[in-house]
Design an enzyme around this catalytic site. Structure first.
Site, PDB file in Angstrom:
ATOM      1  CG  ASP A 261       0.387  -4.258   5.579  1.00 16.36           C
ATOM      2  OD1 ASP A 261       0.417  -3.277   4.823  1.00 16.36           O
ATOM      3  OD2 ASP A 261      -0.211  -5.313   5.296  1.00 16.36           O
ATOM      4  N   GLY A 262       0.236  -1.262   6.499  1.00 15.92           N
ATOM      5  CA  GLY A 262      -0.787  -0.246   6.715  1.00 15.92           C
ATOM      6  C   GLY A 262      -2.132  -0.896   7.036  1.00 15.92           C
ATOM      7  CB  ALA A 263      -4.793  -0.664   8.808  1.00 17.99           C
TER       8      ALA A 263
ATOM      9  N   GLY B  44       0.824  -1.217   0.000  1.00 17.80           N
ATOM     10  CA  GLY B  44       0.000   0.000   0.000  1.00 17.80           C
ATOM     11  C   GLY B  44       0.851   1.256   0.000  1.00 17.80           C
ATOM     12  CB  SER B  45      -0.052   4.785  -0.566  1.00 16.89           C
ATOM     13  OG  SER B  45      -1.077   4.861   0.397  1.00 16.89           O
TER      14      SER B  45
ATOM     15  N   GLY C 287      -7.045  -4.790   2.954  1.00 16.17           N
ATOM     16  CA  GLY C 287      -7.373  -5.380   1.648  1.00 16.17           C
ATOM     17  C   GLY C 287      -7.802  -4.358   0.614  1.00 16.17           C
TER      18      GLY C 287
ATOM     19  CD  GLU D  56      -2.057  -6.501   2.820  1.00 19.58           C
ATOM     20  OE1 GLU D  56      -1.598  -5.508   2.263  1.00 19.58           O
ATOM     21  OE2 GLU D  56      -3.212  -6.548   3.262  1.00 19.58           O
TER      22      GLU D  56
HETATM   23  C1  5RP Z   1      -3.551  -3.548   0.992  1.00 16.26           C
HETATM   24  C2  5RP Z   1      -3.853  -3.081   2.371  1.00 16.26           C
HETATM   25  C3  5RP Z   1      -3.274  -1.767   2.789  1.00 16.26           C
HETATM   26  O1  5RP Z   1      -2.553  -1.946   3.946  1.00 16.26           O
HETATM   27  C4  5RP Z   1      -4.383  -0.812   3.039  1.00 16.26           C
HETATM   28  O2  5RP Z   1      -5.200  -0.762   1.880  1.00 16.26           O
HETATM   29  C5  5RP Z   1      -3.861   0.582   3.371  1.00 16.26           C
HETATM   30  O3  5RP Z   1      -3.321   1.150   2.235  1.00 16.26           O
HETATM   31  P1  5RP Z   1      -2.698   2.615   2.211  1.00 16.26           P
HETATM   32  O4  5RP Z   1      -1.450   2.568   3.008  1.00 16.26           O
HETATM   33  O5  5RP Z   1      -2.456   2.845   0.736  1.00 16.26           O
HETATM   34  O6  5RP Z   1      -3.721   3.568   2.771  1.00 16.26           O
HETATM   35  O7  5RP Z   1      -4.515  -3.712   3.148  1.00 16.26           O
HETATM   36  O8  5RP Z   1      -4.231  -4.742   0.696  1.00 16.26           O
END
Ligand code: 5RP
Length: 223
Positions: free
Chosen positions: A81-83, A29-30, A95, A103
């Site tokens: 990881d992000g969320a 993710g970003s 997701g 993930e």
């Molecule tokens: C990817 C994810 C990402 O962690 C979630 O979508 C957050 O993304 P971002 O950092 O771009 O806001 O679950 O499947």
């Protein structure tokens, strides 16, 4: 401060959790992209990383970080990881980037989950963000019907061409709107056993151990 800047801040703050010469689990993710950028700039030597998506693998390799197969690793100290949403207990919806299955697999290898997110992701009750569910294409319709019976509005996620999006695993994603997920663990358990469901984007069994939350006031640590 815009959302992008907040993501940069938490990406940089996550460096404090990186042990030199360790193997790290890396999400998608970003926000994670900001973390990989910070990691690359900091030049912290790593044995390698276990990646949660093809997109993350590409970025890690560009940054000169070796990507290890998950089967080559017994356990990881940290998965970063992000969320899409996180509540005050560390339960998450993930997701939005369609990488939820890998993930969860990499998160499962890790002793601790470090969530990096901007403050807009913090909620009291999960479910304002549409819940992603990865499904075997053949099961899409029955899974959509099951969510409708629960009061959710479920739709198959489409790509830019208007066709069902295909994940790294060759599956489809269903996004479910209108749910109030008050018992995340129970719902994760229930949906996970529906035939054709590969992974539900509720991360309750793999909740965040620590969350670095970026706000205009700075980076807050939630435990
Ligand atoms: C990817 C994810 C990402 O962690 C979630 O979508 C957050 O993304 P971002 O950092 O771009 O806001 O679950 O499947």
């Amino acid at each position: 401060m815009d959302q992008d800047t907040l993501k940069t801040l938490v990406g940089q703050a996550a460096l404090a959790y990186v042990q030199p010469h360790s193997v790290l689990g890396v999400g998608t993710g970003s926000t994670v992209n900001k973390f990989i950028e910070a990691l690359s700039q900091a030049g912290i030597p790593l044995q390698g990383a276990v990646s949660s998506s093809e997109a993350t693998t590409r970025l890690l390799l560009q940054a000169g970080i070796p990507v290890l197969d998950s089967s080559a690793v017994q356990s990881l100290d940290w998965y970063i990881d992000g969320a899409d949403e996180i509540d005050h207990q560390g339960y998450m919806i993930k997701g939005g980037g369609a990488a939820l299955t890998r993930e969860k697999i990499v998160a499962d290898l890790a002793k601790q989950f470090l969530c990096i997110a901007d403050a807009s992701k913090l909620v009291d009750v999960l479910g304002q963000f549409p819940l992603p569910v990865e499904v075997v294409p053949m099961a899409s319709t029955t899974v959509v019907r099951r969510f409708h019976a629960l009061g959710g509005q479920a739709t198959v996620r489409l790509n830019k061409e208007g066709q069902p999006l295909v994940t790294d695993n060759g599956m489809h994603i269903i996004d479910v709107r209108g749910l109030r997920i008050t018992t995340p663990q129970a719902m994760e358990d229930d949906v996970s056993v529906w035939p054709g469901v590969v992974t539900v984007g509720i991360f309750a069994h793999h909740k965040a151990s620590v969350c670095l939350l970026g706000s205009p006031e700075g980076v807050q640590t939630l435990r």
